[in-house]
Design an enzyme around this catalytic site. Structure first.
Site, PDB file in Angstrom:
ATOM      1  N   GLU A   5      36.346   6.807  27.261  1.00 16.02           N
ATOM      2  CA  GLU A   5      35.364   7.811  27.667  1.00 16.02           C
ATOM      3  C   GLU A   5      35.818   9.173  27.139  1.00 16.02           C
ATOM      4  O   GLU A   5      36.938   9.604  27.423  1.00 16.02           O
ATOM      5  CB  GLU A   5      35.243   7.854  29.196  1.00 16.02           C
ATOM      6  CG  GLU A   5      34.646   6.603  29.805  1.00 16.02           C
ATOM      7  CD  GLU A   5      34.588   6.639  31.331  1.00 16.02           C
ATOM      8  OE1 GLU A   5      35.180   7.553  31.939  1.00 16.02           O
ATOM      9  OE2 GLU A   5      33.951   5.738  31.911  1.00 16.02           O
ATOM     10  N   GLN A  33      26.826  22.479  22.923  1.00 16.60           N
ATOM     11  CA  GLN A  33      26.916  22.251  21.486  1.00 16.60           C
ATOM     12  C   GLN A  33      28.087  21.346  21.175  1.00 16.60           C
ATOM     13  O   GLN A  33      29.127  21.432  21.841  1.00 16.60           O
ATOM     14  CB  GLN A  33      27.093  23.604  20.757  1.00 16.60           C
ATOM     15  CG  GLN A  33      27.083  23.496  19.238  1.00 16.60           C
ATOM     16  CD  GLN A  33      27.154  24.840  18.567  1.00 16.60           C
ATOM     17  OE1 GLN A  33      26.550  25.811  19.049  1.00 16.60           O
ATOM     18  NE2 GLN A  33      27.856  24.933  17.448  1.00 16.60           N
ATOM     19  N   ASP A  34      27.895  20.468  20.212  1.00 17.43           N
ATOM     20  CA  ASP A  34      28.921  19.514  19.787  1.00 17.43           C
ATOM     21  C   ASP A  34      29.175  19.742  18.299  1.00 17.43           C
ATOM     22  O   ASP A  34      28.215  19.858  17.536  1.00 17.43           O
ATOM     23  CB  ASP A  34      28.381  18.092  19.999  1.00 17.43           C
ATOM     24  CG  ASP A  34      29.483  17.120  20.398  1.00 17.43           C
ATOM     25  OD1 ASP A  34      29.509  16.016  19.847  1.00 17.43           O
ATOM     26  OD2 ASP A  34      30.326  17.484  21.247  1.00 17.43           O
ATOM     27  N   ASN A  35      30.455  19.843  17.916  1.00 21.96           N
ATOM     28  CA  ASN A  35      30.772  20.147  16.519  1.00 21.96           C
ATOM     29  C   ASN A  35      31.683  19.079  15.922  1.00 21.96           C
ATOM     30  O   ASN A  35      32.412  18.395  16.633  1.00 21.96           O
ATOM     31  CB  ASN A  35      31.489  21.500  16.435  1.00 21.96           C
ATOM     32  CG  ASN A  35      30.609  22.639  16.879  1.00 21.96           C
ATOM     33  OD1 ASN A  35      29.377  22.561  16.813  1.00 21.96           O
ATOM     34  ND2 ASN A  35      31.209  23.715  17.349  1.00 21.96           N
ATOM     35  N   HIS A  86      40.225  31.386  16.271  1.00 19.04           N
ATOM     36  CA  HIS A  86      38.878  31.905  16.490  1.00 19.04           C
ATOM     37  C   HIS A  86      38.537  32.028  17.961  1.00 19.04           C
ATOM     38  O   HIS A  86      39.025  31.263  18.800  1.00 19.04           O
ATOM     39  CB  HIS A  86      37.849  30.980  15.814  1.00 19.04           C
ATOM     40  CG  HIS A  86      38.058  30.841  14.349  1.00 19.04           C
ATOM     41  ND1 HIS A  86      37.541  29.809  13.608  1.00 19.04           N
ATOM     42  CD2 HIS A  86      38.747  31.605  13.469  1.00 19.04           C
ATOM     43  CE1 HIS A  86      37.901  29.942  12.340  1.00 19.04           C
ATOM     44  NE2 HIS A  86      38.638  31.030  12.222  1.00 19.04           N
ATOM     45  N   LYS A 112      36.063  24.976  24.977  1.00 20.85           N
ATOM     46  CA  LYS A 112      36.019  23.878  23.997  1.00 20.85           C
ATOM     47  C   LYS A 112      36.847  22.699  24.484  1.00 20.85           C
ATOM     48  O   LYS A 112      37.991  22.875  24.903  1.00 20.85           O
ATOM     49  CB  LYS A 112      36.583  24.358  22.650  1.00 20.85           C
ATOM     50  CG  LYS A 112      35.780  25.469  22.005  1.00 20.85           C
ATOM     51  CD  LYS A 112      36.540  26.133  20.886  1.00 20.85           C
ATOM     52  CE  LYS A 112      35.816  27.403  20.451  1.00 20.85           C
ATOM     53  NZ  LYS A 112      36.652  28.258  19.616  1.00 20.85           N
ATOM     54  N   HIS A 114      41.474  29.739  19.584  1.00 23.96           N
ATOM     55  CA  HIS A 114      41.738  28.339  19.225  1.00 23.96           C
ATOM     56  C   HIS A 114      41.897  28.178  17.720  1.00 23.96           C
ATOM     57  O   HIS A 114      41.223  28.861  16.931  1.00 23.96           O
ATOM     58  CB  HIS A 114      40.595  27.444  19.718  1.00 23.96           C
ATOM     59  CG  HIS A 114      40.742  26.028  19.280  1.00 23.96           C
ATOM     60  ND1 HIS A 114      39.905  25.443  18.363  1.00 23.96           N
ATOM     61  CD2 HIS A 114      41.673  25.098  19.584  1.00 23.96           C
ATOM     62  CE1 HIS A 114      40.301  24.201  18.150  1.00 23.96           C
ATOM     63  NE2 HIS A 114      41.366  23.962  18.887  1.00 23.96           N
ATOM     64  N   TYR A 122      34.447  18.544  18.730  1.00 17.60           N
ATOM     65  CA  TYR A 122      34.627  19.291  19.977  1.00 17.60           C
ATOM     66  C   TYR A 122      33.315  19.752  20.572  1.00 17.60           C
ATOM     67  O   TYR A 122      32.369  20.033  19.852  1.00 17.60           O
ATOM     68  CB  TYR A 122      35.574  20.477  19.765  1.00 17.60           C
ATOM     69  CG  TYR A 122      35.213  21.433  18.665  1.00 17.60           C
ATOM     70  CD1 TYR A 122      35.419  21.091  17.335  1.00 17.60           C
ATOM     71  CD2 TYR A 122      34.716  22.698  18.940  1.00 17.60           C
ATOM     72  CE1 TYR A 122      35.108  21.971  16.312  1.00 17.60           C
ATOM     73  CE2 TYR A 122      34.420  23.585  17.934  1.00 17.60           C
ATOM     74  CZ  TYR A 122      34.622  23.214  16.624  1.00 17.60           C
ATOM     75  OH  TYR A 122      34.321  24.103  15.610  1.00 17.60           O
ATOM     76  N   ASP A 149      39.586  33.799   7.614  1.00 19.46           N
ATOM     77  CA  ASP A 149      40.808  33.640   8.408  1.00 19.46           C
ATOM     78  C   ASP A 149      41.978  34.380   7.775  1.00 19.46           C
ATOM     79  O   ASP A 149      42.875  34.854   8.464  1.00 19.46           O
ATOM     80  CB  ASP A 149      41.135  32.154   8.576  1.00 19.46           C
ATOM     81  CG  ASP A 149      40.131  31.462   9.484  1.00 19.46           C
ATOM     82  OD1 ASP A 149      40.201  30.228   9.601  1.00 19.46           O
ATOM     83  OD2 ASP A 149      39.266  32.174  10.044  1.00 19.46           O
TER      84      ASP A 149
HETATM   85  C1  T46 Z   1      31.757  27.209  14.163  1.00 17.09           C
HETATM   86  C2  T46 Z   1      30.418  27.011  13.522  1.00 17.09           C
HETATM   87  C3  T46 Z   1      30.225  27.190  12.165  1.00 17.09           C
HETATM   88  N1  T46 Z   1      28.982  26.992  11.620  1.00 17.09           N
HETATM   89  C4  T46 Z   1      28.829  27.181  10.167  1.00 17.09           C
HETATM   90  C5  T46 Z   1      29.174  28.564   9.679  1.00 17.09           C
HETATM   91  C6  T46 Z   1      29.742  28.320   8.303  1.00 17.09           C
HETATM   92  O1  T46 Z   1      28.673  28.277   7.353  1.00 17.09           O
HETATM   93  C7  T46 Z   1      30.357  26.931   8.384  1.00 17.09           C
HETATM   94  C8  T46 Z   1      31.848  26.975   8.563  1.00 17.09           C
HETATM   95  O2  T46 Z   1      32.137  27.870   9.617  1.00 17.09           O
HETATM   96  P1  T46 Z   1      33.643  28.294   9.907  1.00 17.09           P
HETATM   97  O3  T46 Z   1      34.349  28.550   8.625  1.00 17.09           O
HETATM   98  O4  T46 Z   1      33.593  29.408  10.939  1.00 17.09           O
HETATM   99  O5  T46 Z   1      34.205  26.971  10.565  1.00 17.09           O
HETATM  100  P2  T46 Z   1      35.658  26.813  11.235  1.00 17.09           P
HETATM  101  O6  T46 Z   1      36.670  27.597  10.494  1.00 17.09           O
HETATM  102  O7  T46 Z   1      35.857  25.362  11.425  1.00 17.09           O
HETATM  103  O8  T46 Z   1      35.454  27.490  12.654  1.00 17.09           O
HETATM  104  C9  T46 Z   1      35.805  26.827  13.841  1.00 17.09           C
HETATM  105  O9  T46 Z   1      37.187  26.687  13.810  1.00 17.09           O
HETATM  106  C10 T46 Z   1      37.948  26.926  14.959  1.00 17.09           C
HETATM  107  C11 T46 Z   1      39.042  25.899  14.990  1.00 17.09           C
HETATM  108  C12 T46 Z   1      37.228  26.984  16.237  1.00 17.09           C
HETATM  109  O10 T46 Z   1      37.790  26.766  17.306  1.00 17.09           O
HETATM  110  C13 T46 Z   1      35.830  27.406  16.255  1.00 17.09           C
HETATM  111  O11 T46 Z   1      35.081  26.449  16.963  1.00 17.09           O
HETATM  112  C14 T46 Z   1      35.208  27.622  14.958  1.00 17.09           C
HETATM  113  O12 T46 Z   1      35.349  28.996  14.690  1.00 17.09           O
HETATM  114  O13 T46 Z   1      29.756  26.312   9.535  1.00 17.09           O
HETATM  115  C15 T46 Z   1      27.905  26.629  12.371  1.00 17.09           C
HETATM  116  O14 T46 Z   1      26.787  26.475  11.850  1.00 17.09           O
HETATM  117  N2  T46 Z   1      28.065  26.446  13.724  1.00 17.09           N
HETATM  118  C16 T46 Z   1      29.281  26.615  14.324  1.00 17.09           C
HETATM  119  O15 T46 Z   1      29.386  26.420  15.558  1.00 17.09           O
END
Ligand code: T46
Length: 182
Positions: free
Chosen positions: A28, A46-48, A61, A70, A117, A130, A169
């Protein structure tokens, strides 16, 4: 299902019961009442899912005004996952907790609102999934630099290796200059 405390009382390690048999396994990944009993009372909107290669570091972030809680886990591979207390009023402001999450240990980490995170990919590939308690709001998203000396996070990066990070980043703020939570 076990809920394990960490050095940051609000951050919880979740160890699900894994039911293995000749076909494979079942577990689960979310159960509102069991998690509530374990101290995690959350509603997700929301689920990612992100996939990363070895050596990728995503984070640190967080989202201002509408901070996301999360519940994170790894479905393929191994990562070192980190949560940082970003609440200025907290006695543990700037303290971090990290743990290896993998498809072997099946552990999850609850990263509450108010925490930054990030994760570093240890395996060849990692699929990271997540649930979030608030919708993504890019205009509210902020980044703290993964190697901020004031945080001193040990990401278990092999000696002489440099993590691969996004341009965003790479320009993360120092904690001492960042806009964080009250
Ligand atoms: C986070 C997110 C991103 N996006 C789009 C925006 C960009 O076009 C693409 C990549 O985004 P980003 O580079 O911000 O993705 P991560 O670097 O994996 O960001 C995440 O990484 C760290 C570990 C976290 O904890 C956060 O949940 C989140 O910030 O996905 C979306 O459409 N929805 C979303 O919820």
């Amino acid at each position: 299902m076990r809920f394990l405390p960490t050095v940051l009382p609000e951050v919880v390690v979740v160890e699900p019961d894994v039911f293995g048999d000749a076909r494979g396994f079942f577990l689960e990944t979310w159960h509102a009442s069991k998690f509530r009993e374990g101290g995690i009372d959350a509603e997700f909107v929301q689920d990612n899912h992100s996939r990363s290669r070895q050596g990728i570091l995503r984070g640190l972030h967080y989202q201002l005004e509408r901070p996301q809680g999360k519940l994170v886990r790894v479905v393929t591979g191994r990562v070192f996952d980190v949560a940082v207390d970003l609440r200025r009023s907290s006695p543990r402001f700037g303290q971090w907790f990290g743990i290896e999450l993998s498809d072997e240990n099946q552990r999850m980490l609850w990263v509450p609102p108010g925490f930054g995170h990030g994760f570093y990919v240890l395996s060849e590939k990692a699929d990271f999934v997540y649930k979030c308690t608030e919708f993504y709001a890019p205009e509210l998203e902020r980044c703290i630099r993964w190697n901020d000396p004031d945080l001193g996070i040990d990401w278990f990066i092999p000696t002489h290796a440099t993590p691969l990070v996004s341009a965003k980043d790479a320009e993360g703020a120092r904690l001492r200059e960042a806009e964080v939570y009250p």
